[in-house]
Design a protein around this motif. Structure first.
Motif, PDB file in Angstrom:
ATOM      1  N   ARG A  30       0.836  -1.201   0.000  1.00 33.55           N
ATOM      2  CA  ARG A  30       0.000   0.000   0.000  1.00 33.55           C
ATOM      3  C   ARG A  30       0.868   1.248   0.000  1.00 33.55           C
ATOM      4  O   ARG A  30       2.017   1.224   0.434  1.00 33.55           O
ATOM      5  CB  ARG A  30      -0.896   0.012   1.247  1.00 33.55           C
ATOM      6  N   VAL A  31       0.303   2.313  -0.514  1.00 32.52           N
ATOM      7  CA  VAL A  31       0.970   3.609  -0.437  1.00 32.52           C
ATOM      8  C   VAL A  31       0.367   4.351   0.750  1.00 32.52           C
ATOM      9  O   VAL A  31      -0.837   4.539   0.824  1.00 32.52           O
ATOM     10  CB  VAL A  31       0.769   4.440  -1.724  1.00 32.52           C
ATOM     11  N   THR A  32       1.221   4.694   1.701  1.00 25.81           N
ATOM     12  CA  THR A  32       0.755   5.400   2.887  1.00 25.81           C
ATOM     13  C   THR A  32       1.194   6.852   2.811  1.00 25.81           C
ATOM     14  O   THR A  32       2.378   7.133   2.605  1.00 25.81           O
ATOM     15  CB  THR A  32       1.329   4.752   4.158  1.00 25.81           C
ATOM     16  N   GLY A  33       0.257   7.758   2.943  1.00 26.51           N
ATOM     17  CA  GLY A  33       0.578   9.180   2.957  1.00 26.51           C
ATOM     18  C   GLY A  33       0.801   9.640   4.383  1.00 26.51           C
ATOM     19  O   GLY A  33      -0.022   9.372   5.256  1.00 26.51           O
ATOM     20  N   PHE A  34       1.930  10.310   4.597  1.00 32.03           N
ATOM     21  CA  PHE A  34       2.254  10.837   5.920  1.00 32.03           C
ATOM     22  C   PHE A  34       2.010  12.334   5.810  1.00 32.03           C
ATOM     23  O   PHE A  34       2.819  13.069   5.265  1.00 32.03           O
ATOM     24  CB  PHE A  34       3.704  10.508   6.232  1.00 32.03           C
ATOM     25  N   LEU A  35       0.844  12.763   6.282  1.00 34.56           N
ATOM     26  CA  LEU A  35       0.374  14.102   5.972  1.00 34.56           C
ATOM     27  C   LEU A  35       0.322  14.984   7.198  1.00 34.56           C
ATOM     28  O   LEU A  35       0.103  14.516   8.317  1.00 34.56           O
ATOM     29  CB  LEU A  35      -1.030  14.033   5.347  1.00 34.56           C
ATOM     30  N   GLY A  36       0.518  16.259   6.939  1.00 31.20           N
ATOM     31  CA  GLY A  36       0.417  17.220   8.024  1.00 31.20           C
ATOM     32  C   GLY A  36       0.877  18.567   7.532  1.00 31.20           C
ATOM     33  O   GLY A  36       1.582  18.651   6.523  1.00 31.20           O
ATOM     34  N   PRO A  37       0.496  19.628   8.236  1.00 28.14           N
ATOM     35  CA  PRO A  37       0.957  20.959   7.843  1.00 28.14           C
ATOM     36  C   PRO A  37       2.480  21.044   7.953  1.00 28.14           C
ATOM     37  O   PRO A  37       3.105  20.192   8.597  1.00 28.14           O
ATOM     38  CB  PRO A  37       0.293  21.890   8.867  1.00 28.14           C
ATOM     39  N   GLY A  78      14.599   2.085   0.846  1.00 29.93           N
ATOM     40  CA  GLY A  78      15.098   3.120  -0.057  1.00 29.93           C
ATOM     41  C   GLY A  78      14.487   4.430   0.372  1.00 29.93           C
ATOM     42  O   GLY A  78      13.297   4.479   0.677  1.00 29.93           O
ATOM     43  N   ALA A  79      15.298   5.482   0.428  1.00 28.79           N
ATOM     44  CA  ALA A  79      14.778   6.748   0.932  1.00 28.79           C
ATOM     45  C   ALA A  79      15.149   7.898   0.008  1.00 28.79           C
ATOM     46  O   ALA A  79      16.260   7.965  -0.499  1.00 28.79           O
ATOM     47  CB  ALA A  79      15.309   7.021   2.339  1.00 28.79           C
ATOM     48  N   VAL A  80      14.202   8.786  -0.190  1.00 28.49           N
ATOM     49  CA  VAL A  80      14.445  10.028  -0.925  1.00 28.49           C
ATOM     50  C   VAL A  80      14.172  11.154   0.051  1.00 28.49           C
ATOM     51  O   VAL A  80      13.032  11.376   0.441  1.00 28.49           O
ATOM     52  CB  VAL A  80      13.512  10.157  -2.143  1.00 28.49           C
ATOM     53  N   LEU A 151       9.849   1.838   0.652  1.00 31.37           N
ATOM     54  CA  LEU A 151      10.290   3.072   0.012  1.00 31.37           C
ATOM     55  C   LEU A 151       9.774   4.236   0.837  1.00 31.37           C
ATOM     56  O   LEU A 151       8.582   4.301   1.144  1.00 31.37           O
ATOM     57  CB  LEU A 151       9.721   3.112  -1.413  1.00 31.37           C
ATOM     58  N   VAL A 152      10.680   5.136   1.231  1.00 29.31           N
ATOM     59  CA  VAL A 152      10.301   6.293   2.035  1.00 29.31           C
ATOM     60  C   VAL A 152      10.635   7.546   1.249  1.00 29.31           C
ATOM     61  O   VAL A 152      11.773   7.719   0.817  1.00 29.31           O
ATOM     62  CB  VAL A 152      11.065   6.299   3.381  1.00 29.31           C
ATOM     63  N   LEU A 153       9.666   8.409   1.032  1.00 35.04           N
ATOM     64  CA  LEU A 153       9.914   9.635   0.272  1.00 35.04           C
ATOM     65  C   LEU A 153       9.404  10.843   1.033  1.00 35.04           C
ATOM     66  O   LEU A 153       8.246  10.873   1.460  1.00 35.04           O
ATOM     67  CB  LEU A 153       9.226   9.578  -1.102  1.00 35.04           C
ATOM     68  N   ILE A 184       5.001   8.106   1.855  1.00 31.87           N
ATOM     69  CA  ILE A 184       5.363   9.426   1.338  1.00 31.87           C
ATOM     70  C   ILE A 184       4.804  10.495   2.252  1.00 31.87           C
ATOM     71  O   ILE A 184       3.672  10.435   2.693  1.00 31.87           O
ATOM     72  CB  ILE A 184       4.858   9.666  -0.100  1.00 31.87           C
ATOM     73  N   SER A 185       5.648  11.485   2.540  1.00 33.66           N
ATOM     74  CA  SER A 185       5.153  12.612   3.322  1.00 33.66           C
ATOM     75  C   SER A 185       4.751  13.704   2.355  1.00 33.66           C
ATOM     76  O   SER A 185       5.300  13.820   1.256  1.00 33.66           O
ATOM     77  CB  SER A 185       6.232  13.128   4.266  1.00 33.66           C
TER      78      SER A 185
END
Lengths: 366, 257
Positions: A30-37, A78-80, A151-153, A184-185
């Motif tokens: 799954r693609v997890t969105g790490f969201l926040g201001p 893997g990280a960007v 994968l962390v972006l 992904i953040s």
């Protein structure tokens, strides 16, 4: 088994609390969105997960162990992180070959990942002369070297043009489709909404919500905006069905807490003439604003009142790691094409799920 | 660790500054050697320089092989601080999260780079100096006989300077600060300490390295009682390893943000 597990994470820089008591999990496939201001603690959390920053308290595990104890970190994660970390006079290819040598990977991988991100033509050019979009893709190539399961972006859409964003979106969906975990953040909600399956929302360093997008958007009632020449009769029909509504203007009525799927048949059954009908709200952005707004409101009240939403239980449809494809057999979803040529669909091979699958339950935009 | 060493060597090879440093050091060594041979022939017996063709003259000339020491020092500093300056330290620590291992590889690579600089300069000095001396009726054998006493020591000393530089870089992550303070100390500070307190001065890097070369180019150093060559080598090694160890325990443990 979660591939990334964050438990009770707290990080203080001096007196500043960047992250406080943060817990969440990232599921494979799954693609997890790490969201926040901005300033919510996203980057700090990602850097703790990657062993670059030491947490004040709590743990962050990748495949069950802290990052620094992974036997082959590049093959696990893997990280960007940022688009500036190249030695300017070193070529793109040499940059990747250095990473290969450090990670114990065959240097031939460098050419493979350059092809995956569409940088083969500029492989021998110095990375210092790259545009922001090219740098982002070179960073992504570096992240893919070890064919990682995670994968962390960090803010991957920054600096990308619309075509680049579309390409990245289909790439991430394809990668998650292989059974990998993608985190992904982003602070851009509308962009993230089109890419992610699950969201972890943070504000002020604390967890606000952690759930699949569909569940989160479903938590917030949708309104239906209806334009009709017989508005008065329309209101009567809605009231008779137990729906509340209000006039927006003489011929526009907004029915609250319902969906177009419910209102449509109701109006047809009563032969109400409808000139225009649209769902209002129910997007990730609405959920996000509602949740972070709620957070800020509660943060000003005495502590202990805010109960974070229940922990998200990942669905049990993961693919076991044994089904991963070995590197070299990738069929990347369409090579990146320079702007101007890319009018075609971003993912032309069948492995890419239809776009917007993460937001399938969301009604039309207002 | 072998992969890490290969990576570090590749990093050095693919960085322009490394080649520029080696080239500049080689040009300076060639100029100094040519000037030295030509001028001693012109000056005659009245100068402070030993007469052309003598044993001490040959050692003095061959001793220019250690001119690359400060270049190796800078290269060692660049090897560590360059990663912080250009932000590549993030991808390095992502690939190899054990930071002590990264610095260990950098110490060894800088040692190797220093040895290469020392060897290149030894070849340059001998290649420029010996034919010129022979042209001035100095038998080549009289110069070559002094090579074992001077050149291996100069090469090793240059190598150890590279390692010392990597240690300094691990201790002081700021590139400009690290280079400026290391060079100022090496070129000025050590000389002053040696003059004021010779018993302390002999333990300082420059004089420890001079013990290895066996040559004392500076006139003021004549009064200084140098360490035995192997003591000098161990002291140099200790400077590099200890500063790196302190660096790993302090500055390098810090968060990479």
């Amino acid at each position: 088994m979660a591939t990334i597990e964050v438990r009770g994470l707290t990080k203080r820089f001096g007196r500043v609390v960047a992250v406080e008591g943060l817990s969440f999990a990232v599921a494979p496939g799954r693609v997890t969105g790490f969201l926040g201001p901005n300033g919510a603690g996203k980057t700090t959390t990602l850097r703790i997960i990657l062993g670059l920053v030491k947490p004040t308290a709590g743990t962050a595990l990748v495949d069950g162990v802290p990052y620094r104890e992974l036997p082959f970190p590049k093959r696990s994660v893997g990280a960007v992180l940022e688009a500036t970390s190249f030695y300017p006079s070193r070529s793109a290819r040499d940059h990747l070959r250095v990473l290969c040598a450090m990670a114990g990977l065959a240097s031939g991988r460098a050419d493979e990942v350059l092809a995956m991100v569409g940088l083969t033509d500029v492989a021998r050019r110095r990375a210092g002369g790259f545009s922001l979009g090219m740098r982002q893709r070179l960073e992504l190539a570096g992240a893919l070297l070890g064919d990682p399961g995670v994968l962390v972006l960090d803010e991957p859409a920054n600096g990308l043009d619309p075509q680049g964003i579309a390409w990245l979106r289909s790439f991430l969906r394809w990668y998650a489709g292989l059974g990998r975990a993608v985190l992904i953040s982003s602070h851009l909600l509308s962009e993230a909404a089109q890419t992610v399956d699950d969201v972890v929302i943070v504000a002020g360093g604390r967890l606000v919500a952690s759930a699949p997008v569909s569940e989160l958007t479903g938590r917030f009632p949708v309104s239906v905006r209806i334009r009709s020449p017989e508005a008065q009769r329309l209101v009567g029909v809605l009231s008779a069905a137990g729906l509340r509504g209000h006039y927006e203007s003489n011929d526009v009525v907004v029915a609250e807490g319902t969906t177009t799927e419910a209102v449509g048949p109701l109006l047809a059954a009563n032969s109400v003439v409808v000139q225009e009908m649209a769902a209002v709200g129910g997007t990730l952005e609405d959920a996000f604003l509602a949740l972070t707004g709620q957070y800020y409101q509660l943060a000003n009240q005495p502590s202990g009142q805010y109960q974070p939403p229940g922990q998200y239980q990942p669905p049990g449809q993961y693919q076991p790691p044994g089904q991963y494809q070995p590197p070299g057999q990738y069929q990347p979803p369409g090579q990146y094409q320079p702007p101007g040529q890319l009018g075609s669909q971003p993912g032309r091979d069948g492995s890419v799920p239809p776009s917007g699958s993460g937001t399938g339950s969301v009604g039309g935009m207002p | 660790m072998i992969g890490l060493l290969r990576a570090e060597m590749l990093k050095l090879r693919t960085v322009k500054a490394g080649w520029v440093l080696v080239a500049v050091a080689a040009v300076i060594a060639a100029l100094v050697t040519v000037l030295f041979v030509v001028r001693t022939a012109d000056l005659g017996a009245s100068s402070a320089i030993p007469p052309l063709g003598t044993r001490s003259w040959a050692r003095l000339m061959l001793g220019f092989s250690d001119i690359g020491e400060d270049f190796a020092l800078v290269l060692g500093i660049l090897c560590v601080t360059g990663e912080y300056r250009h932000g590549t330290i993030t991808s390095t620590f992502l690939a190899v999260p054990k930071r002590g291992k990264v610095i260990g590889a950098k110490l060894l690579t800088s040692l190797g780079a220093g040895l290469v600089i020392g060897a290149v300069l030894a070849v340059v000095v001998m290649g420029a100096g010996i034919p010129l001396a022979v042209a001035r009726q100095v038998p080549a054998s009289s110069v070559l006989r002094q090579v074992p006493a001077v050149v291996p020591g100069a090469v090793v000393a240059t190598g150890l300077y590279g390692l010392y530089g990597a240690g300094v870089g691990a201790l002081v992550r700021n590139q400009v600060l690290a280079i400026a303070s290391a060079l100022a100390f090496s070129l000025v500070g050590e000389g002053i300490v040696s003059l004021l307190a010779p018993q302390v001065g002999r333990w300082l890097p420059d004089n420890a390295a001079a013990a290895l070369t066996g040559s004392t180019p500076g006139a003021s150093l004549g009064r200084l009682h140098l360490l035995v060559w192997w003591e000098g080598g161990l002291v140099m090694l200790a400077y590099g390893v200890l500063s790196a160890a302190v660096g790993v325990a302090t500055t390098l443990r810090a968060d990479v943000t």
